[in-house]
Write an enzyme that holds these catalytic residues in place. Sequence first.
Site, short mmCIF file in Angstrom:
data_model
loop_
_atom_site.label_atom_id
_atom_site.label_comp_id
_atom_site.label_asym_id
_atom_site.label_seq_id
_atom_site.Cartn_x
_atom_site.Cartn_y
_atom_site.Cartn_z
CG ASP A 1 55.11 -13.10 30.00
OD1 ASP A 1 53.98 -13.63 30.07
OD2 ASP A 1 55.78 -12.82 31.01
CG MET B 1 53.69 -16.69 39.53
SD MET B 1 52.48 -18.03 39.54
CE MET B 1 51.11 -17.24 40.37
NE ARG B 2 54.82 -9.47 33.30
CZ ARG B 2 56.09 -9.83 33.22
NH1 ARG B 2 56.44 -10.82 32.44
NH2 ARG B 2 57.02 -9.20 33.92
CB ALA B 3 49.68 -15.88 32.46
#
Length: 680
Positions: free
Chosen positions: A193, A274-276
């Site tokens: 991720d 929320m990184r995506a």
Amino acid sequence: MSTPYPFTAVVGQDDLRLALLLNAVSPRVGGVLVRGEKGTAKSTAVRALAALMPETEVVPGCRFSCDPAAPDPSCPDGPHESRPGVRRPTALVELPVGASEDRLVGALDIERALAEGVKAFEPGLLADAHRGILYVDEVNLLNDHLVDLLLDAAAMGASYVEREGVSVRHAARFLLVGTMNPEEGELRPQLLDRFGLTVEVKASREPEQRVEVVRRRLAYDDAPEEFAARWAGEEAAVRQRIVEARELLPSVRLGDAALRQIAATCAAFEVDGMRADIVMARTATALAAWAGRTDVLAEDVRQAALLALPHRRRRNPFDAPGLDEDRLDETLEQFGGQDGDGDGAGNDDGDGDGDGPGPDGGPGGQPEPDGGPPGDGDAAARPGSDGAGEPQARPGGGAGEQVPARASEPFRTKVLSVPGVGEGAAGRRSRARTERGRTTGAHRPRGALTKLHLAATVRAAAPHQRVRGRSGPGLVIRRDDLRQAVREGHESNLVLFVVDASGSMAARQRMSAVKGAVLSLLLDAYRRRDKVGLVTFRGTAAEVALPPTSSVDVAAARLESLPTGGRTPLAAGLLRAHDVLRVERLRDPARRPLVVVVTDGRATGGPEPVALAGRAARLLAAEGTACVVVDCEAGPVRLGLAGQLADELGGTAVTPAELRADSIAGVVRDVQGAGTRRAA
């Protein structure tokens, strides 16, 4: 310096080249993880990108490559005077798999810090890579704590080095590129991720394209400078385009419609965190700048999803990364309404306000499941099953051979560990002396001091203070006083599975449960960073179904396709395991093995099969190999043969039910106790 292969001369690999260029335009995208088979130009493309990048202007003499226009105020070589900078090629720094923590982040001279009060700092590879490219080949083989340090620095844009209260900080902003071959093991989902984008690369199956690859490579090998000169025009054009895209990037507008599409896509594919969303937004913006536009379009969002989401959907080691493009298109179309001021992102036939039902409630019904580990789903639908879990005969197969049974649902297992204290690669299984962990003692450093044991150092220096003429409050420290901390953590092991695939296992309808137990142990090996191997025996011989590897994915696939039938050559299985361990000791002597024998203990076929199995077991026991026997015997009458085998091996026997973490306690104690009995 050798002439690098031109970036624009790489044949095919469009996704790889695009992902690298997007990070060159906007390093905040977060780097690239390149996954693929060997020989697919992964390393070539990365090294070629460095030569393609525009030159970097740095402060003269600064070891940390500070920008003259905005030098780092906390630079260890600062403060910097205002003076013209010097231009140099973009740095390409390669991190070797065997690098130490000090080589990566840098090291403090503890001796000078204690004795002289001077912060003498030797920069590491993170400092060398600042404002350049940091390339990690075989990133999946890098120690986990190094990957954590690497990704933390990439996320924060800074590196921190702390030793016994003395700390140094410096800027560390770089384009991070990692390459890996999935057959050699996977990265943890948490680490996957942290990479902004990922691409899958493989060699083309088109003969003409393969011919062109060979033709260009041979021409480059024969005359590198002439070959590079032929591509100089294309290289200069791409370099100029990178510069123009960087200048345009701050002007690119990410409208509300594009943001809705990004959020809806991440929600539809059930991406954690929320990184995506943030990476997709930055990638879509970079795509627009690369195309010379100031507005983000739906096509940018789609391409960003294909690069940023596949690796974030991997929830366990047996899930293959990927993205359903039809479902992606449906989501983008459904949430493709335009902004109020009509920025053009999305389709005209969208719902306009983005408030309609999501993919779960829209056309097509519920989203497809992500695909769990082998064994999920209804047994009645499994190939090779009659609905009750009974394996059916393979058409045309040999006598007694069965269609491979599907593994039952995996479960969380107890910890099986090797007794004693090892010195193997860092992991999470058995006790070991490591660079990280709790401090258990101290000794004189044999080389450079890396982990100071402060109390032991003070105790060593205290008796000599009067002789050394101490007059102030501080201690007078000499080199001989320094003590290296001895730390104990955990190591990874080689877990070698020796699986009975004979007819006695299949006839009792147990192979599905047996495979489920082995699959559960494979999952545990993945979490604990072990290498795994698979030996199977049936009929008249044993075979190495999987040589020791870091890829539990491959082990699970081999296990799933394992057929059963025939006699039980138990001795052959144990002897083959002994041969595998002998070879592995030569390759990696520090990695201690744990042998897991999965059998009902029966031995048939050949003369004196039981006696032969006993001698083979005692051979493993004589070498101190830690062994566990998973007793698969079932039925009202139990012969206890697996328990007898465990005694011969000097190990312990457990049933599949006892492997479960929520079952009876004591498995670890029994394994270690068996090791203690062997030592005695």
